[in-house]
Design a protein around this motif. Structure first.
Motif, short mmCIF file in Angstrom:
data_model
loop_
_atom_site.label_atom_id
_atom_site.label_comp_id
_atom_site.label_asym_id
_atom_site.label_seq_id
_atom_site.Cartn_x
_atom_site.Cartn_y
_atom_site.Cartn_z
N ARG A 28 42.89 41.66 46.83
CA ARG A 28 41.48 41.25 46.76
C ARG A 28 41.13 40.84 45.33
O ARG A 28 40.50 39.81 45.10
CB ARG A 28 40.58 42.39 47.23
CG ARG A 28 39.09 42.06 47.19
CD ARG A 28 38.19 43.24 47.56
NE ARG A 28 38.54 43.90 48.80
CZ ARG A 28 39.08 45.14 48.88
NH1 ARG A 28 39.31 45.82 47.79
NH2 ARG A 28 39.36 45.68 50.04
N GLU A 29 41.54 41.63 44.36
CA GLU A 29 41.23 41.35 42.97
C GLU A 29 41.96 40.09 42.48
O GLU A 29 41.38 39.28 41.75
CB GLU A 29 41.64 42.55 42.10
CG GLU A 29 41.28 42.39 40.65
CD GLU A 29 41.71 43.59 39.80
OE1 GLU A 29 41.54 43.50 38.58
OE2 GLU A 29 42.19 44.60 40.36
N ARG B 35 42.74 37.51 44.23
CA ARG B 35 42.02 36.35 44.79
C ARG B 35 40.71 36.12 44.03
O ARG B 35 40.34 34.97 43.75
CB ARG B 35 41.73 36.56 46.27
CG ARG B 35 42.96 36.45 47.14
CD ARG B 35 42.63 36.75 48.57
NE ARG B 35 43.79 36.63 49.44
CZ ARG B 35 43.84 37.12 50.66
NH1 ARG B 35 42.80 37.78 51.17
NH2 ARG B 35 44.92 36.97 51.38
N GLU B 36 40.00 37.20 43.71
CA GLU B 36 38.73 37.07 42.99
C GLU B 36 38.94 36.46 41.61
O GLU B 36 38.08 35.74 41.10
CB GLU B 36 38.05 38.44 42.86
CG GLU B 36 37.47 38.96 44.15
CD GLU B 36 36.98 40.41 44.04
OE1 GLU B 36 37.10 41.01 42.95
OE2 GLU B 36 36.51 40.94 45.06
N LEU B 37 40.09 36.75 41.00
CA LEU B 37 40.39 36.21 39.67
C LEU B 37 40.91 34.77 39.73
O LEU B 37 41.17 34.17 38.69
CB LEU B 37 41.41 37.10 38.97
CG LEU B 37 40.89 38.49 38.57
CD1 LEU B 37 42.03 39.36 38.05
CD2 LEU B 37 39.80 38.36 37.52
#
Length: 142
Positions: A116-117, A119-121
């Motif tokens: 998830r992180e 992808r967010e970055l």
């Protein structure tokens, strides 16, 4: 070189059209000459391109790290099925995230992130190891 061949093809076509329209056989021979010259130039170019890489191929020095080209982005519909809390690997200054078994990563220094992180970055999945499909298949296994 290819531009010259293109010009020869166009000139030959024009000469052939002129020969047909004006009934002058000399223009037809000019068309044949332009075509033969274009074929010869293409053959020379092909042999030149084939010969150069074989001679100019550098041999890597021992201990020198050879950087392979960046893998493309995974094209899969499995992104929604992958566990967003799964761990993936990223490499600093590289746009892709990978699974631990990715051969492209090799001995590079990696950082572990939650999917998830990553992808967010802005990281995207590696086409070589297909992390979305790999993680999605792990969820489906009993």
């Amino acid at each position: 070189m290819r531009l010259v061949v293109l010009v020869l093809i166009l000139a030959g076509g024009g000469a052939l059209a002129g020969a047909v329209n004006s009934s002058q056989p000399d223009l037809a021979w000019l068309s044949v000459l332009a075509s033969v010259l274009g074929m010869a130039l293409l053959a020379v170019d092909r042999f030149r391109i084939r010969a150069v890489p074989a001679l100019a191929k550098p041999k890597p020095e021992p201990g020198l790290v050879v950087i392979r080209a960046e893998p493309g982005e995974e094209r899969s519909n499995a992104a929604a099925l992958a566990d967003p809390d799964a761990e993936v690997l990223v490499i600093d200054e590289r746009p892709r995230y990978h699974v631990r078994t990715c051969d492209w990563v090799g001995d590079r220094k990696t950082m572990a992130l939650v999917l998830r992180e990553a992808r967010e970055l802005g990281f995207t999945p590696c086409a070589y190891c297909a992390p979305n499909a790999t993680l999605a298949s792990e969820i489906r296994r009993p």
